[in-house]
Motif scaffolding. Structure first.
Motif, PDB file in Angstrom:
ATOM      1  N   THR A  57       2.013   9.287 -58.619  1.00 14.85           N
ATOM      2  CA  THR A  57       3.002   8.247 -58.338  1.00 14.85           C
ATOM      3  C   THR A  57       2.769   7.003 -59.179  1.00 14.85           C
ATOM      4  O   THR A  57       3.714   6.416 -59.721  1.00 14.85           O
ATOM      5  N   LYS A  58       1.500   6.603 -59.309  1.00 19.92           N
ATOM      6  CA  LYS A  58       1.183   5.356 -59.996  1.00 19.92           C
ATOM      7  C   LYS A  58       1.225   5.478 -61.511  1.00 19.92           C
ATOM      8  O   LYS A  58       1.686   4.563 -62.199  1.00 19.92           O
ATOM      9  N   ASN A 104      -1.801  12.667 -55.240  1.00 21.06           N
ATOM     10  CA  ASN A 104      -0.438  12.151 -55.121  1.00 21.06           C
ATOM     11  C   ASN A 104      -0.346  10.686 -55.527  1.00 21.06           C
ATOM     12  O   ASN A 104       0.657  10.255 -56.103  1.00 21.06           O
ATOM     13  N   LEU A 105      -1.385   9.913 -55.219  1.00 21.11           N
ATOM     14  CA  LEU A 105      -1.412   8.509 -55.639  1.00 21.11           C
ATOM     15  C   LEU A 105      -1.366   8.395 -57.149  1.00 21.11           C
ATOM     16  O   LEU A 105      -0.589   7.600 -57.708  1.00 21.11           O
ATOM     17  N   LYS A 159       3.647  12.142 -47.440  1.00 18.45           N
ATOM     18  CA  LYS A 159       4.782  12.286 -46.535  1.00 18.45           C
ATOM     19  C   LYS A 159       5.519  13.603 -46.798  1.00 18.45           C
ATOM     20  O   LYS A 159       5.746  13.975 -47.942  1.00 18.45           O
ATOM     21  N   LEU A 203      -6.827  -1.860 -50.673  1.00 18.09           N
ATOM     22  CA  LEU A 203      -6.232  -1.162 -49.540  1.00 18.09           C
ATOM     23  C   LEU A 203      -7.267  -0.793 -48.488  1.00 18.09           C
ATOM     24  O   LEU A 203      -7.011  -0.924 -47.282  1.00 18.09           O
ATOM     25  N   TYR A 211      -6.214  -1.504 -56.785  1.00 23.74           N
ATOM     26  CA  TYR A 211      -5.229  -1.298 -55.714  1.00 23.74           C
ATOM     27  C   TYR A 211      -5.860  -0.551 -54.549  1.00 23.74           C
ATOM     28  O   TYR A 211      -5.689  -0.930 -53.380  1.00 23.74           O
ATOM     29  N   LEU A 255      -3.916   6.121 -47.403  1.00 24.06           N
ATOM     30  CA  LEU A 255      -2.897   6.649 -48.318  1.00 24.06           C
ATOM     31  C   LEU A 255      -1.919   7.624 -47.673  1.00 24.06           C
ATOM     32  O   LEU A 255      -0.817   7.818 -48.201  1.00 24.06           O
ATOM     33  N   LYS A 256      -2.292   8.249 -46.575  1.00 22.38           N
ATOM     34  CA  LYS A 256      -1.494   9.368 -46.061  1.00 22.38           C
ATOM     35  C   LYS A 256      -0.068   8.977 -45.683  1.00 22.38           C
ATOM     36  O   LYS A 256       0.874   9.751 -45.906  1.00 22.38           O
ATOM     37  N   ALA A 257       0.103   7.785 -45.121  1.00 17.82           N
ATOM     38  CA  ALA A 257       1.449   7.396 -44.683  1.00 17.82           C
ATOM     39  C   ALA A 257       2.415   7.249 -45.845  1.00 17.82           C
ATOM     40  O   ALA A 257       3.597   7.584 -45.742  1.00 17.82           O
ATOM     41  N   GLU A 258       1.904   6.789 -46.989  1.00 22.13           N
ATOM     42  CA  GLU A 258       2.765   6.525 -48.137  1.00 22.13           C
ATOM     43  C   GLU A 258       2.817   7.689 -49.117  1.00 22.13           C
ATOM     44  O   GLU A 258       3.868   7.972 -49.694  1.00 22.13           O
ATOM     45  N   TYR A 259       1.703   8.376 -49.307  1.00 22.89           N
ATOM     46  CA  TYR A 259       1.611   9.347 -50.397  1.00 22.89           C
ATOM     47  C   TYR A 259       1.481  10.805 -49.950  1.00 22.89           C
ATOM     48  O   TYR A 259       1.424  11.693 -50.798  1.00 22.89           O
TER      49      TYR A 259
END
Length: 405
Positions: A345-346, A341-342, A149, A79, A75, A143-147
């Motif tokens: 979350t994953k 954070n990724l 925030k 990206l 993933y 990753l910053k925009a999604e993870y």
């Protein structure tokens, strides 16, 4: 006559020029464009071990080697691949995006030197030193925009507050805040700019963490001479709280109480007590109720300490003194935070995060800094802390808290 003089001058010039060439250092010719043992990386070495063997035969050790499972790696590769991929030339084959990401993740996971990684992956250390910062930048930007925030709506903050109440038995809490020093080899030209109270050189990571050890706000790069409270005072978080740009939820009473209280961020004694910052009572001459409150507050606040511990032990580059310029150390730190954070979350089950339901009940706040000098708390802030104290000693009491005294 004139011809003979010109010949003599030309001969003299040639002699002088020849002598000058003799004084020049000998030219060192490279024997190879690439060392033979490095050119074998596609057939031997850790790159083959990781992707041809561990990925297919031993997923557990693949995850240990790169700090993520194969699916998460794929993933992440998909990206950032457009940002880090290079093209082959007629002179030589480029290092693939997959290999660049693999080496970078291993660097973050271990903190090994570039030369050490050179022997592991058969890639020149100068090449590694060029692409590691590039890959880190690509990871953070991807990753910053999604993870990474920061919540900006009351509903998002209320969700965090509910998790704090369920997991850590303290309501109206929006996060725990603290600072961590990231050690570096400071440039000589900077003098004592980065020198901190621990006797090392560092930049400061200021972080707000939720009940699940996820970083919700980060500020990286302030020099290590500044205290945690000083970093917070200069941060965008402090300004946003004062101007209500983060849209904290409206005041509401604690469960079983009637007085409306603001939602707060829990902190240690280094931070100022204010309308939205809750800190412990001074550590001298505390009453029994104050000691219980300090314990209950520290129990909620320690999630930020746990998050720092998980982060640094997962990406052990943060445990070492990083021998890079401060701006690159900042990039590496931001990359580790985004990956942290990724991974939560994953795949939280494989990230080593558990809710201990207060297994370590001996953790009582009997240490810490004295009351911060120069921070004058308002009367409302002091009264709010007293309301929290009454709650944890009354309606919000837990069965085991008195056994700690």
């Amino acid at each position: 006559m004139y011809v003979d003089e010109e010949i003599e001058q030309l001969a003299l010039f040639i002699i002088i020029l020849g002598g000058a060439f003799l004084l020049l250092p000998p030219v060192t010719r490279r024997r190879w464009w690439t060392k033979p043992w490095i050119s074998k990386r596609n057939n031997k070495g850790n790159l083959v071990l990781v992707h041809d063997e561990l990925a297919n035969e031993d997923p557990k050790h693949f995850r240990n080697f790169l700090r993520m499972d194969k699916d998460t790696f794929e993933y992440l590769l998909k990206l950032i691949q457009p940002a880090i991929e290079k093209e082959n030339t007629i002179m030589r084959e480029c290092i693939s995006a997959r290999d660049r990401l693999t080496v970078t993740l291993r660097y973050l996971a271990t903190g090994e030197s570039y030369k050490s990684l050179m022997f592991s992956f058969r890639i020149g250390h100068s090449t590694i030193s060029k692409f590691v910062p590039e890959v880190c930048t690509a990871i953070y930007n991807g990753l910053k925009a999604e993870y990474l925030k920061t919540p900006v709506t009351p509903a998002e903050w209320l969700s965090i507050a509910e998790e704090f109440q369920v997991k850590w038995n303290l309501p109206n809490v929006l996060g725990a805040i603290d600072g961590k020093h990231i050690m570096l080899q400071a440039p000589r030209s900077e003098g004592s700019t980065y020198f901190n109270y621990k006797g090392t050189h560092s930049i400061v990571l200021l972080a707000l963490v939720d009940a699940n050890y996820k970083f919700r706000y980060i500020d990286v790069g302030c020099n290590g001479r500044v205290s945690d409270g000083g970093v917070f005072a200069r941060s965008t978080l402090s300004h946003s709280i004062k101007t209500n740009k983060l849209n904290f939820p409206a005041e509401q009473p604690l469960p079983g109480r009637t007085k409306p209280l603001p939602f707060v961020i829990v902190a240690d004694a280094a931070f100022p007590l204010s309308y939205n910052i809750l800190k412990p009572f001074p550590f001298r001459n505390m009453s029994e109720h104050q000691r219980i409150f300090n314990y209950r507050l520290s129990r909620a606040r320690r999630v930020v300490e746990n998050a720092f511990g998980i982060l640094a032990n997962r990406f052990r580059i943060l445990l070492n003194t990083i021998n890079l310029k401060p701006d690159k150390v900042e990039t590496i730190t931001l990359t580790c935070l985004a990956l942290h954070n990724l991974l939560i979350t994953k795949n939280i089950s494989n990230y080593g995060i558990y809710n201990d339901n207060d297994i370590d009940r001996r953790y009582i706040l009997r240490y810490g800094l004295s009351q911060q000098i120069g921070n004058r708390s308002t009367k409302d802030s002091l009264n709010n802390r007293l309301e929290f104290m009454e709650y944890v000693n009354g309606v919000g009491a837990v069965a085991w808290q008195n056994s700690l005294l």
